[in-house]
Motif scaffolding. Structure first.
Motif, mmCIF file in Angstrom:
data_model
loop_
_atom_site.group_PDB
_atom_site.id
_atom_site.type_symbol
_atom_site.label_atom_id
_atom_site.label_comp_id
_atom_site.label_asym_id
_atom_site.label_seq_id
_atom_site.Cartn_x
_atom_site.Cartn_y
_atom_site.Cartn_z
ATOM 1 N N GLY A 64 -6.984 -19.165 15.001
ATOM 2 C CA GLY A 64 -5.856 -19.471 15.862
ATOM 3 C C GLY A 64 -4.506 -19.402 15.173
ATOM 4 O O GLY A 64 -3.499 -19.806 15.729
ATOM 5 N N GLN A 65 -4.462 -18.874 13.935
ATOM 6 C CA GLN A 65 -3.231 -18.771 13.148
ATOM 7 C C GLN A 65 -2.906 -17.307 12.867
ATOM 8 O O GLN A 65 -3.795 -16.455 12.842
ATOM 9 N N TYR A 66 -1.640 -17.022 12.606
ATOM 10 C CA TYR A 66 -1.216 -15.662 12.279
ATOM 11 C C TYR A 66 -0.114 -15.708 11.221
ATOM 12 O O TYR A 66 0.525 -16.734 10.999
ATOM 13 N N PHE A 67 0.118 -14.572 10.577
ATOM 14 C CA PHE A 67 1.268 -14.339 9.707
ATOM 15 C C PHE A 67 1.713 -12.915 9.973
ATOM 16 O O PHE A 67 0.949 -11.973 9.784
ATOM 17 N N LEU A 68 2.933 -12.725 10.447
ATOM 18 C CA LEU A 68 3.435 -11.424 10.868
ATOM 19 C C LEU A 68 4.757 -11.123 10.181
ATOM 20 O O LEU A 68 5.672 -11.958 10.184
ATOM 21 N N THR A 69 4.863 -9.932 9.602
ATOM 22 C CA THR A 69 6.086 -9.494 8.950
ATOM 23 C C THR A 69 6.836 -8.540 9.872
ATOM 24 O O THR A 69 6.259 -7.564 10.354
ATOM 25 N N VAL A 70 8.103 -8.826 10.110
ATOM 26 C CA VAL A 70 8.962 -7.950 10.907
ATOM 27 C C VAL A 70 10.014 -7.402 9.939
ATOM 28 O O VAL A 70 10.861 -8.138 9.455
ATOM 29 N N ASP A 71 9.923 -6.095 9.649
ATOM 30 C CA ASP A 71 10.740 -5.489 8.602
ATOM 31 C C ASP A 71 11.346 -4.161 9.080
ATOM 32 O O ASP A 71 10.965 -3.088 8.621
ATOM 33 N N PRO A 72 12.319 -4.214 10.001
ATOM 34 C CA PRO A 72 12.848 -2.979 10.570
ATOM 35 C C PRO A 72 13.830 -2.210 9.672
ATOM 36 O O PRO A 72 14.183 -1.078 9.998
ATOM 37 N N LEU A 73 14.291 -2.805 8.596
ATOM 38 C CA LEU A 73 15.199 -2.205 7.609
ATOM 39 C C LEU A 73 16.609 -1.915 8.110
ATOM 40 O O LEU A 73 17.572 -2.240 7.448
ATOM 41 N N PRO A 77 13.128 -8.471 5.388
ATOM 42 C CA PRO A 77 12.129 -8.800 6.410
ATOM 43 C C PRO A 77 12.240 -10.250 6.875
ATOM 44 O O PRO A 77 12.713 -11.115 6.138
ATOM 45 N N THR A 78 11.816 -10.470 8.100
ATOM 46 C CA THR A 78 11.672 -11.818 8.637
ATOM 47 C C THR A 78 10.186 -12.070 8.797
ATOM 48 O O THR A 78 9.444 -11.183 9.237
ATOM 49 N N PHE A 79 9.735 -13.248 8.413
ATOM 50 C CA PHE A 79 8.323 -13.601 8.465
ATOM 51 C C PHE A 79 8.095 -14.639 9.550
ATOM 52 O O PHE A 79 8.825 -15.624 9.624
ATOM 53 N N TYR A 80 7.094 -14.394 10.388
ATOM 54 C CA TYR A 80 6.701 -15.336 11.435
ATOM 55 C C TYR A 80 5.303 -15.832 11.105
ATOM 56 O O TYR A 80 4.428 -15.024 10.735
ATOM 57 N N VAL A 133 3.674 -3.420 11.833
ATOM 58 C CA VAL A 133 2.263 -3.266 11.502
ATOM 59 C C VAL A 133 1.537 -4.438 12.152
ATOM 60 O O VAL A 133 2.072 -5.553 12.209
ATOM 61 N N GLU A 134 0.335 -4.215 12.660
ATOM 62 C CA GLU A 134 -0.414 -5.290 13.315
ATOM 63 C C GLU A 134 -0.885 -6.331 12.298
ATOM 64 O O GLU A 134 -1.157 -6.008 11.154
ATOM 65 N N ALA A 135 -0.971 -7.563 12.760
ATOM 66 C CA ALA A 135 -1.495 -8.667 11.962
ATOM 67 C C ALA A 135 -2.684 -9.264 12.706
ATOM 68 O O ALA A 135 -2.717 -9.257 13.936
ATOM 69 N N SER A 136 -3.662 -9.766 11.967
ATOM 70 C CA SER A 136 -4.866 -10.346 12.573
ATOM 71 C C SER A 136 -4.736 -11.848 12.729
ATOM 72 O O SER A 136 -4.142 -12.519 11.883
#
Length: 105
Positions: free
Chosen positions: A42-51, A5-8, A35-38
């Motif tokens: 004004g901050q976020y943490f999003l996981t992009v894990d397409p495999l 995964p890549t984390f943003y 998957v949605e992130a909240s």
């Protein structure tokens, strides 16, 4: 090969202000949707894990609902993207709906 995964993470702006807490953001790479992130403060943490390897090097686009962020990125296997700013167009202002009067007999 299975991708890591890549984390943003970072700040989010809708227009020139942070979107309301609880606003959901997500990313899309071709036919893969995260998957949605909240958003909070004004901050976020999003996981992009397409495999799947077919997504490596593909364009990642970021969304609130159907609004696309100005930024996009190229997916890179297993990276952590600190301080990645998302800028979206201004969010529409919700229109208040007056309560419907009820009739009592």
């Amino acid at each position: 090969m299975i991708l890591a995964p890549t984390f943003y993470e970072g700040r989010v702006r809708a227009g020139s202000i942070p979107p309301p807490d609880g606003t959901l953001i997500y990313a899309v790479i071709d036919d893969y949707v995260t998957v949605e992130a909240s958003v909070f403060g004004g901050q976020y943490f999003l996981t992009v894990d397409p495999l799947l390897e077919k997504y490596d090097g593909q364009i990642v686009e970021f969304f609130i609902g159907d609004m696309k962020a100005i930024q996009s990125d190229m997916f890179a296997n297993g990276e952590h993207r600190d301080d990645f700013l998302f800028v979206f167009p201004g969010l529409p202002t919700p229109t208040p709906v007056p309560p419907t009067p009820t009739v009592t007999s």
